[in-house]
Design a protein around this motif. Structure first.
Motif, mmCIF file in Angstrom:
data_model
loop_
_atom_site.group_PDB
_atom_site.id
_atom_site.type_symbol
_atom_site.label_atom_id
_atom_site.label_comp_id
_atom_site.label_asym_id
_atom_site.label_seq_id
_atom_site.Cartn_x
_atom_site.Cartn_y
_atom_site.Cartn_z
ATOM 1 N N MET A 38 -8.609 0.111 2.506
ATOM 2 C CA MET A 38 -8.104 0.500 1.188
ATOM 3 C C MET A 38 -7.751 -0.735 0.386
ATOM 4 O O MET A 38 -7.579 -1.818 0.952
ATOM 5 N N ASP A 39 -7.660 -0.569 -0.921
ATOM 6 C CA ASP A 39 -7.278 -1.678 -1.791
ATOM 7 C C ASP A 39 -5.768 -1.832 -1.809
ATOM 8 O O ASP A 39 -5.039 -1.077 -1.170
ATOM 9 N N LYS A 40 -5.300 -2.803 -2.600
ATOM 10 C CA LYS A 40 -3.873 -3.125 -2.595
ATOM 11 C C LYS A 40 -2.996 -1.963 -3.080
ATOM 12 O O LYS A 40 -1.940 -1.705 -2.507
ATOM 13 N N LYS A 92 -7.935 7.645 -5.496
ATOM 14 C CA LYS A 92 -8.639 6.622 -4.724
ATOM 15 C C LYS A 92 -8.084 6.546 -3.306
ATOM 16 O O LYS A 92 -8.826 6.393 -2.334
ATOM 17 N N MET A 93 -6.764 6.642 -3.197
ATOM 18 C CA MET A 93 -6.129 6.578 -1.885
ATOM 19 C C MET A 93 -6.616 7.727 -1.000
ATOM 20 O O MET A 93 -6.927 7.534 0.178
ATOM 21 N N ILE A 114 -7.862 7.266 10.772
ATOM 22 C CA ILE A 114 -6.838 8.190 10.276
ATOM 23 C C ILE A 114 -6.715 8.073 8.766
ATOM 24 O O ILE A 114 -6.512 6.975 8.225
ATOM 25 N N VAL A 115 -6.848 9.196 8.088
ATOM 26 C CA VAL A 115 -6.516 9.265 6.658
ATOM 27 C C VAL A 115 -5.009 9.492 6.593
ATOM 28 O O VAL A 115 -4.525 10.545 7.011
ATOM 29 N N PRO A 116 -4.240 8.515 6.100
ATOM 30 C CA PRO A 116 -2.778 8.584 6.258
ATOM 31 C C PRO A 116 -2.086 9.631 5.401
ATOM 32 O O PRO A 116 -1.113 10.240 5.833
ATOM 33 N N ILE A 117 -2.571 9.840 4.165
ATOM 34 C CA ILE A 117 -1.884 10.767 3.252
ATOM 35 C C ILE A 117 -2.923 11.712 2.642
ATOM 36 O O ILE A 117 -3.525 11.416 1.613
ATOM 37 N N SER A 161 -2.058 -8.656 -3.855
ATOM 38 C CA SER A 161 -3.424 -8.627 -3.356
ATOM 39 C C SER A 161 -3.441 -7.969 -1.987
ATOM 40 O O SER A 161 -2.452 -8.012 -1.245
ATOM 41 N N LYS A 162 -4.551 -7.356 -1.668
ATOM 42 C CA LYS A 162 -4.708 -6.671 -0.383
ATOM 43 C C LYS A 162 -4.512 -7.644 0.767
ATOM 44 O O LYS A 162 -3.840 -7.334 1.753
ATOM 45 N N TYR A 163 -5.069 -8.841 0.641
ATOM 46 C CA TYR A 163 -5.010 -9.805 1.737
ATOM 47 C C TYR A 163 -3.599 -10.354 1.925
ATOM 48 O O TYR A 163 -3.183 -10.648 3.046
#
Length: 386
Positions: A38-40, A92-93, A114-117, A161-163
């Protein structure tokens, strides 16, 4: 009637603005080392939702409630388009985001996606947002008897940022283990230090950051995955982190991080333990006092001063003296057993002659390294003489 309208008042767990800085995110280490697909924004939203979980009293129906107002504050969104951007982030999430978890199972590994939400509900006239976690993700958020990490939500809020988020969570996991074993014991000194200076292979780092097929030029990888995220972490969190590259042959094989904790009035990185944070802190301070007292009384302190390896001014540094008593003086005891006190004096005289200027910045570390390198030689000589 919507689920939000039907919920009972005593089930609400709504985040308020003044609580934001006090919130903690608690997760199992398997989740931290998983691949976050997933993104940030979805990742930060997930972390924010996790911070609302009371591990002592898990939410009923795996459901928590957030305030849209506080969501926007957390993400620092103030423009007129914030509601549509929030809607896009949620969609998107739910459509793209999942964790890929790798766990040991039998003779190999088990891989879990796992899809968390999977469920989010809100209205255009109400401030609350209902977030329901999947049953599969819940064990990684509430079954926290061991192998879990807690970090400050306020730190995550500043990362963009995601990272940066992925690295911060992983660094926090390692530093939490360093703090735990420093206080509780149960690991050798070298193992404890390895948590403060954790190493990860480039291959593992690429997998964790989901960049196996991205940034193939290592200079680009270094910039995007290490340099930019670490600058953001250093500027905005309680950590100060540097790193070094480790070569294997001609290529870079792994990365070693060096983590320090910035001094602040409120320590936000403590772990959930059987004792409260205040009790653990008091216990640590009391233990340090004992170490300092013993160091002051030690004959080795006198020998260090006589060899100009320690100054009276440095003796006022309680952390330094505690470090000497804990990590250096036991090694001198070993040398004394093998060579007598004269052997210790000769060793310190030699160390004084060969002392490098850089050592004055961390004399305890320098002395520890010197005696650890010398002891094996002494033991080997004794075996040869026999």
């Amino acid at each position: 009637m919507s689920i939000i309208a039907e919920k009972q008042e005593n089930q609400k767990q709504v985040l308020t603005l003044n609580e934001l800085s006090k919130r903690k995110v608690v997760e199992h280490n398997s989740l931290i080392t998983s691949i976050a697909k997933m993104d940030k924004t979805p990742l930060k939203m997930f972390e924010l939702a996790v911070s609302c979980i009371n591990t002592e009293e898990p939410p009923k129906d795996n459901t928590v409630y957030l305030s849209k107002r506080d969501l926007f504050a957390f993400f620092k969104v103030s423009d007129n388009d914030k509601h549509s951007r929030f809607k896009e982030a949620v969609e998107k999430m739910q459509k793209q985001a999942f964790f890929q978890i790798k766990e040991e199972a039998g003779k190999g590994f088990k891989f879990i996606n796992i899809v968390p939400i999977p469920y989010v509900e809100w209205t255009d006239y109400n401030d609350e947002v209902l977030i329901r976690f999947s049953p599969e993700i819940i064990p990684y958020l509430i079954n926290l008897k061991k192998n879990f990490t807690q970090h400050a939500l306020s730190d995550l809020a500043e990362l963009n940022s995601k990272y940066s988020l992925i690295l911060y969570r992983w660094l926090s996991m390692n530093y939490s283990q360093y703090e735990h074993y420093s206080n509780k014991g149960g690991r050798r000194a070298e193992q404890v230090e390895s948590y403060r200076n954790p190493s990860i292979s480039v291959k593992e780092l690429r997998i964790m950051t989901d960049t196996v097929n991205e940034y193939q030029r290592f200079t680009n990888f270094t910039k995007k995955i290490l340099d930019i995220p670490l600058k953001e972490i250093n500027d905005n969190t309680t950590f100060k982190v540097s790193y070094e590259k480790v070569k294997k042959g001609r290529s870079i094989d792994s990365i070693v991080f060096h983590i320090e904790k910035k001094r602040c009035a409120d320590d936000n990185s403590y772990k959930l333990e059987d004792k409260t944070y205040q009790e653990a802190k008091a216990q640590k301070e009391e233990s340090e006092k004992d170490l300092v007292f013993k160091a002051m009384e030690s004959k080795y302190t006198k020998l260090l001063i006589e060899n100009f390896l320690l100054s009276p001014y440095e003796m006022t540094d309680t952390a330094l003296m505690a470090g000497l008593q804990k990590n250096v003086y036991p090694k001198y005891d070993e040398l004394k057993t093998l060579r007598g006190l004269e052997g210790v004096k000769k060793h310190l005289s030699y160390v004084r002659e060969k002392q490098e200027p850089y050592s004055k910045g961390n004399i305890a570390k320098y002395l520890k390294k010197a005696i650890e390198q010398y002891l094996p030689t002494v033991k080997r000589q004794d075996i040869e003489n026999e």
